[in-house]
Motif scaffolding. Structure first.
Motif, mmCIF file in Angstrom:
data_model
loop_
_atom_site.group_PDB
_atom_site.id
_atom_site.type_symbol
_atom_site.label_atom_id
_atom_site.label_comp_id
_atom_site.label_asym_id
_atom_site.label_seq_id
_atom_site.Cartn_x
_atom_site.Cartn_y
_atom_site.Cartn_z
ATOM 1 N N GLU A 21 0.816 -1.222 0.000
ATOM 2 C CA GLU A 21 0.000 0.000 0.000
ATOM 3 C C GLU A 21 0.850 1.274 0.000
ATOM 4 O O GLU A 21 0.622 2.164 -0.842
ATOM 5 C CB GLU A 21 -0.980 -0.023 1.174
ATOM 6 C CG GLU A 21 -2.044 -1.105 1.021
ATOM 7 C CD GLU A 21 -2.998 -1.168 2.210
ATOM 8 O OE1 GLU A 21 -3.024 -0.218 3.020
ATOM 9 O OE2 GLU A 21 -3.729 -2.179 2.317
ATOM 10 N N PRO A 22 1.834 1.409 0.911
ATOM 11 C CA PRO A 22 2.630 2.641 0.846
ATOM 12 C C PRO A 22 3.435 2.761 -0.434
ATOM 13 O O PRO A 22 3.618 3.866 -0.961
ATOM 14 C CB PRO A 22 3.537 2.546 2.078
ATOM 15 C CG PRO A 22 3.563 1.106 2.455
ATOM 16 C CD PRO A 22 2.228 0.564 2.063
ATOM 17 N N LEU A 27 4.873 5.093 -5.667
ATOM 18 C CA LEU A 27 5.105 4.999 -7.107
ATOM 19 C C LEU A 27 4.243 5.996 -7.874
ATOM 20 O O LEU A 27 4.686 6.573 -8.875
ATOM 21 C CB LEU A 27 4.855 3.574 -7.594
ATOM 22 C CG LEU A 27 5.889 2.534 -7.139
ATOM 23 C CD1 LEU A 27 5.432 1.130 -7.516
ATOM 24 C CD2 LEU A 27 7.264 2.818 -7.733
ATOM 25 N N ASP A 28 3.019 6.217 -7.402
ATOM 26 C CA ASP A 28 2.166 7.230 -8.038
ATOM 27 C C ASP A 28 2.784 8.618 -7.911
ATOM 28 O O ASP A 28 2.813 9.395 -8.867
ATOM 29 C CB ASP A 28 0.771 7.224 -7.405
ATOM 30 C CG ASP A 28 -0.051 5.997 -7.782
ATOM 31 O OD1 ASP A 28 0.326 5.273 -8.729
ATOM 32 O OD2 ASP A 28 -1.081 5.758 -7.113
ATOM 33 N N VAL A 29 3.288 8.930 -6.714
ATOM 34 C CA VAL A 29 3.898 10.244 -6.466
ATOM 35 C C VAL A 29 5.149 10.411 -7.326
ATOM 36 O O VAL A 29 5.366 11.475 -7.934
ATOM 37 C CB VAL A 29 4.220 10.419 -4.969
ATOM 38 C CG1 VAL A 29 5.073 11.657 -4.737
ATOM 39 C CG2 VAL A 29 2.939 10.498 -4.144
ATOM 40 N N LEU A 30 5.980 9.389 -7.389
ATOM 41 C CA LEU A 30 7.192 9.458 -8.204
ATOM 42 C C LEU A 30 6.844 9.640 -9.680
ATOM 43 O O LEU A 30 7.453 10.459 -10.379
ATOM 44 C CB LEU A 30 8.029 8.197 -8.005
ATOM 45 C CG LEU A 30 8.628 7.983 -6.613
ATOM 46 C CD1 LEU A 30 9.257 6.589 -6.520
ATOM 47 C CD2 LEU A 30 9.659 9.048 -6.262
ATOM 48 N N ARG A 31 5.860 8.897 -10.139
ATOM 49 C CA ARG A 31 5.437 9.011 -11.546
ATOM 50 C C ARG A 31 4.930 10.418 -11.850
ATOM 51 O O ARG A 31 5.311 11.033 -12.860
ATOM 52 C CB ARG A 31 4.341 7.982 -11.822
ATOM 53 C CG ARG A 31 3.763 8.015 -13.244
ATOM 54 C CD ARG A 31 2.418 7.328 -13.275
ATOM 55 N NE ARG A 31 1.465 8.006 -12.397
ATOM 56 C CZ ARG A 31 0.448 7.382 -11.767
ATOM 57 N NH1 ARG A 31 0.251 6.083 -11.925
ATOM 58 N NH2 ARG A 31 -0.379 8.073 -11.004
ATOM 59 N N ASP A 32 4.076 10.939 -10.974
ATOM 60 C CA ASP A 32 3.475 12.256 -11.228
ATOM 61 C C ASP A 32 4.510 13.370 -11.218
ATOM 62 O O ASP A 32 4.297 14.435 -11.819
ATOM 63 C CB ASP A 32 2.386 12.539 -10.187
ATOM 64 C CG ASP A 32 1.193 11.594 -10.316
ATOM 65 O OD1 ASP A 32 1.081 10.914 -11.359
ATOM 66 O OD2 ASP A 32 0.388 11.515 -9.365
ATOM 67 N N ASN A 33 5.636 13.136 -10.527
ATOM 68 C CA ASN A 33 6.677 14.157 -10.440
ATOM 69 C C ASN A 33 7.902 13.827 -11.283
ATOM 70 O O ASN A 33 8.937 14.481 -11.158
ATOM 71 C CB ASN A 33 7.086 14.348 -8.979
ATOM 72 C CG ASN A 33 6.003 15.020 -8.164
ATOM 73 O OD1 ASN A 33 5.848 16.237 -8.211
ATOM 74 N ND2 ASN A 33 5.227 14.227 -7.417
ATOM 75 N N LYS A 34 7.764 12.804 -12.140
ATOM 76 C CA LYS A 34 8.844 12.407 -13.048
ATOM 77 C C LYS A 34 10.162 12.179 -12.290
ATOM 78 O O LYS A 34 11.241 12.602 -12.730
ATOM 79 C CB LYS A 34 9.025 13.439 -14.153
ATOM 80 C CG LYS A 34 7.798 13.591 -15.063
ATOM 81 C CD LYS A 34 8.028 14.618 -16.154
ATOM 82 C CE LYS A 34 6.871 14.652 -17.144
ATOM 83 N NZ LYS A 34 5.564 14.940 -16.511
ATOM 84 N N ALA A 35 10.052 11.517 -11.151
ATOM 85 C CA ALA A 35 11.212 11.232 -10.305
ATOM 86 C C ALA A 35 11.553 9.751 -10.372
ATOM 87 O O ALA A 35 10.664 8.900 -10.410
ATOM 88 C CB ALA A 35 10.930 11.640 -8.862
ATOM 89 N N ALA A 233 1.209 8.953 11.627
ATOM 90 C CA ALA A 233 1.188 7.504 11.878
ATOM 91 C C ALA A 233 1.696 6.778 10.635
ATOM 92 O O ALA A 233 1.241 7.034 9.523
ATOM 93 C CB ALA A 233 -0.223 7.045 12.215
ATOM 94 N N VAL A 234 2.647 5.856 10.832
ATOM 95 C CA VAL A 234 3.260 5.174 9.691
ATOM 96 C C VAL A 234 2.309 4.114 9.141
ATOM 97 O O VAL A 234 1.415 3.630 9.826
ATOM 98 C CB VAL A 234 4.607 4.536 10.073
ATOM 99 C CG1 VAL A 234 5.568 5.607 10.569
ATOM 100 C CG2 VAL A 234 4.439 3.432 11.106
ATOM 101 N N PHE A 235 2.536 3.759 7.880
ATOM 102 C CA PHE A 235 1.704 2.754 7.226
ATOM 103 C C PHE A 235 1.920 1.358 7.814
ATOM 104 O O PHE A 235 0.979 0.573 7.941
ATOM 105 C CB PHE A 235 2.011 2.725 5.726
ATOM 106 C CG PHE A 235 1.415 3.870 4.961
ATOM 107 C CD1 PHE A 235 0.148 3.765 4.416
ATOM 108 C CD2 PHE A 235 2.119 5.046 4.781
ATOM 109 C CE1 PHE A 235 -0.412 4.824 3.705
ATOM 110 C CE2 PHE A 235 1.587 6.107 4.074
ATOM 111 C CZ PHE A 235 0.310 5.998 3.535
ATOM 112 N N GLY A 236 3.173 1.031 8.140
ATOM 113 C CA GLY A 236 3.506 -0.321 8.561
ATOM 114 C C GLY A 236 2.813 -0.728 9.840
ATOM 115 O O GLY A 236 2.662 0.082 10.771
ATOM 116 N N LEU A 297 6.832 5.239 6.152
ATOM 117 C CA LEU A 297 6.282 6.469 5.609
ATOM 118 C C LEU A 297 4.919 6.750 6.234
ATOM 119 O O LEU A 297 4.253 5.863 6.764
ATOM 120 C CB LEU A 297 6.148 6.378 4.093
ATOM 121 C CG LEU A 297 7.455 6.212 3.306
ATOM 122 C CD1 LEU A 297 7.161 6.113 1.816
ATOM 123 C CD2 LEU A 297 8.422 7.350 3.584
ATOM 124 N N SER A 298 4.503 7.998 6.154
ATOM 125 C CA SER A 298 3.225 8.442 6.705
ATOM 126 C C SER A 298 2.590 9.414 5.719
ATOM 127 O O SER A 298 3.258 9.903 4.790
ATOM 128 C CB SER A 298 3.450 9.151 8.044
ATOM 129 O OG SER A 298 4.186 10.356 7.832
#
Length: 329
Positions: A21-22, A27-35, A233-236, A297-298
């Motif tokens: 899930e995180p 990956l969506d954030v990286l894709r949207d920012n071309k990172a 709060a972290v995802f894990g 991550l949170s």
């Protein structure tokens, strides 16, 4: 940006909350920012999933790793040898007495076998998306890359040319963790041969160390005045091993760090203030190697990541292959 892609190694937690899930959001954030990013995959976890017949979980994780490769990220080798003792019970993993936390605790003949297992699995997965893909870099579990004596011929045999296990200025010695990087160069990268924390001009390997900054009193006051309580709060859903030994790495260390400047890793893990991104934007080195974990991550960490991406500074976010090409490896 580098991420150790793994569950926890005490109370493991679920692959859904710690990894899938995180990382999907990441990956969506990286894709949207071309990172571009690099994921150091705890591959022996996938090996144990196969051994236990947990093919559904394995296939879902493999599909996410294939997405990483398809979208231009790197998947590289990360080994936590305590999976040798891992047992699956009641939807959770247990790790016994942790006799094999470090590769150096294993029988000598076992270590090349684990590298072979890990590299075969990683390359096989990646080559479903890129037929020419070859893993070329490594990060030791718990950063325990020392001593390197028995690992050097393995690096040579499997053409592992880059390591990223050194955190300059850091030192830990207890039953499980064992490393001393206090004499490591404070460089963005350097060559090494027999000792990953010692520069060798004609060394066969490249060290891309984890980047650190000096966290002083002013930074601590900044954190206190900009403390964030919402969305941290972290995802894990697992629990990490307690690595404090009650000595210099325990109470004494925590007291000292309250009042003295000390080294801190650049990381999006466990963020409760905007300090880390503030530091990233202030620094001007050629290369910063950020270490994070999807499980730690949170929602706030993602907002800080977005703030970094949307800053007006000219920052490129490269994977390890791109970095290696630029520095001539």
């Amino acid at each position: 940006l580098t991420f150790d892609y793994e569950v926890f190694l005490y109370r493991s937690g679920s692959p859904e909350k710690c990894m899938l899930e995180p990382t999907a959001q990441l990956l969506d954030v990286l894709r949207d920012n071309k990172a571009q990013a690099t994921f150091f995959v705890d591959i022996l976890y996938l090996w144990k999933l196969k051994q236990e017949g947990l093919d559904g979980v394995y296939n879902t994780i493999e599909n996410q790793m294939r997405r990483m490769v398809a979208e231009g990220h790197r998947i590289e080798l990360h080994l936590h040898p305590q999976w040798i003792e891992g047992a699956y019970q009641d939807n959770n993993w247990t790790f016994g007495a942790l006799n094999y936390y470090r590769l150096q605790q294993l029988p000598e003949k076992k270590v090349p076998e684990l590298f072979q297992i890990g590299l075969d699995m990683l390359n096989s997965i990646a080559q479903k998306e890129d037929a020419d893909y070859k893993v070329f870099s490594f990060r030791a579990g718990g950063l325990c890359i020392q001593p390197f004596t028995d690992l050097k011929p393995i690096f040579e045999r499997y053409r592992l040319t880059v390591d990223s296990s050194v955190a300059p200025g850091f030192k830990r010695h207890n039953d499980n963790l064992h490393y001393d990087f206090t004499k490591a160069p404070t460089k963005e990268f350097y060559r090494f041969d027999n000792k990953p924390a010692i520069e060798a001009n004609d060394g066969k390997f490249i060290q891309i160390p984890l980047s650190t900054f000096d966290r002083g009193i002013g930074d601590k006051l900044f954190e206190k005045s900009n403390f964030v309580s919402e969305g941290t709060a972290v995802f894990g859903d697992g629990r990490a091993i307690n690595m404090n030994d009650g000595g210099s790495n325990g109470l004494v260390y925590r007291l000292l760090t309250k009042f003295k400047t000390h080294k801190q890793l650049y990381s999006f893990d466990l963020l409760n203030s905007p300090l880390m991104v503030k530091k990233l934007l202030e620094e001007q080195p050629k290369l910063i190697n950020v270490l994070s974990h999807p499980k730690l991550l949170s929602p706030y960490a993602f907002s800080e990541m977005e703030r970094l991406f949307q800053s007006n500074q000219e920052i490129r976010f490269l994977n390890f292959r791109q970095v290696a090409n630029e520095i001539g490896v």
